[in-house]
Design a protein around this motif. Structure first.
Motif, mmCIF file in Angstrom:
data_model
loop_
_atom_site.group_PDB
_atom_site.id
_atom_site.type_symbol
_atom_site.label_atom_id
_atom_site.label_comp_id
_atom_site.label_asym_id
_atom_site.label_seq_id
_atom_site.Cartn_x
_atom_site.Cartn_y
_atom_site.Cartn_z
ATOM 1 N N GLY A 1 -4.044 -1.958 -2.035
ATOM 2 C CA GLY A 1 -3.246 -3.063 -1.526
ATOM 3 C C GLY A 1 -3.250 -4.286 -2.424
ATOM 4 O O GLY A 1 -2.694 -5.317 -2.073
ATOM 5 N N ILE A 2 -3.850 -4.181 -3.585
ATOM 6 C CA ILE A 2 -3.910 -5.294 -4.535
ATOM 7 C C ILE A 2 -2.920 -5.014 -5.666
ATOM 8 O O ILE A 2 -2.884 -3.918 -6.213
ATOM 9 N N ILE A 3 -2.130 -6.030 -5.991
ATOM 10 C CA ILE A 3 -1.165 -5.864 -7.078
ATOM 11 C C ILE A 3 -1.873 -6.188 -8.388
ATOM 12 O O ILE A 3 -1.892 -7.323 -8.845
ATOM 13 N N GLY A 4 -2.463 -5.167 -8.961
ATOM 14 C CA GLY A 4 -3.180 -5.327 -10.212
ATOM 15 C C GLY A 4 -2.290 -5.009 -11.393
ATOM 16 O O GLY A 4 -1.080 -4.779 -11.254
ATOM 17 N N PRO A 5 -2.873 -4.973 -12.582
ATOM 18 C CA PRO A 5 -2.088 -4.719 -13.799
ATOM 19 C C PRO A 5 -1.366 -3.364 -13.791
ATOM 20 O O PRO A 5 -0.218 -3.266 -14.235
ATOM 21 N N ALA A 6 -2.003 -2.332 -13.243
ATOM 22 C CA ALA A 6 -1.365 -1.013 -13.216
ATOM 23 C C ALA A 6 -0.164 -1.003 -12.266
ATOM 24 O O ALA A 6 0.884 -0.426 -12.571
ATOM 25 N N THR A 7 -0.324 -1.665 -11.120
ATOM 26 C CA THR A 7 0.778 -1.719 -10.146
ATOM 27 C C THR A 7 1.944 -2.525 -10.699
ATOM 28 O O THR A 7 3.110 -2.139 -10.564
ATOM 29 N N MET B 1 0.819 -1.188 0.000
ATOM 30 C CA MET B 1 0.000 0.000 0.000
ATOM 31 C C MET B 1 0.866 1.257 0.000
ATOM 32 O O MET B 1 0.485 2.243 -0.618
ATOM 33 N N SER B 2 2.019 1.193 0.680
ATOM 34 C CA SER B 2 2.885 2.374 0.694
ATOM 35 C C SER B 2 3.462 2.637 -0.700
ATOM 36 O O SER B 2 3.663 3.789 -1.078
ATOM 37 N N TYR B 3 3.727 1.558 -1.454
ATOM 38 C CA TYR B 3 4.209 1.740 -2.820
ATOM 39 C C TYR B 3 3.132 2.420 -3.664
ATOM 40 O O TYR B 3 3.426 3.319 -4.450
#
Length: 93
Positions: free
Chosen positions: A14-20, A1-3
């Motif tokens: 807090g979810i590592i989705g395609p944009a992240t 989440m901090s990233y």
């Protein structure tokens, strides 16, 4: 989440989705490029670029293995004496 908070264009869920994932890949590519363009030697910049592409767990494992190896080499006499004591060998000095 901090990233995700550090990058305002990402949704802070807090979810590592395609944009992240895409942003993570861009950041890693920027790190590799910066390492290759730095004033360091070719070997050092290549090692940094190679390490920046590795998972963090592999890097931590490598550091731990190196630390254990250094400790074993540094205290090899003490370790040998302890092993000899445990196995019942007597060594005259």
């Amino acid at each position: 989440m901090s990233y995700q908070m550090a990058h305002p264009h990402l949704v802070n869920d807090g979810i590592i989705g395609p944009a992240t994932i895409a942003q993570l890949r861009r950041d890693m590519k920027a790190l590799r490029d910066a390492a290759q363009k730095s004033g360091a030697s070719a070997a050092a910049s290549g090692a940094i670029a190679w390490a920046s592409g590795l998972p963090v767990g592999w890097i931590v494992t490598g550091v731990v293995i190196i630390a254990i190896g250094w400790f074993a080499w540094r205290y090899r006499d003490v370790i040998a004496r302890r092993i000899n004591t445990l196995t019942g060998h007597e060594v005259e000095v």
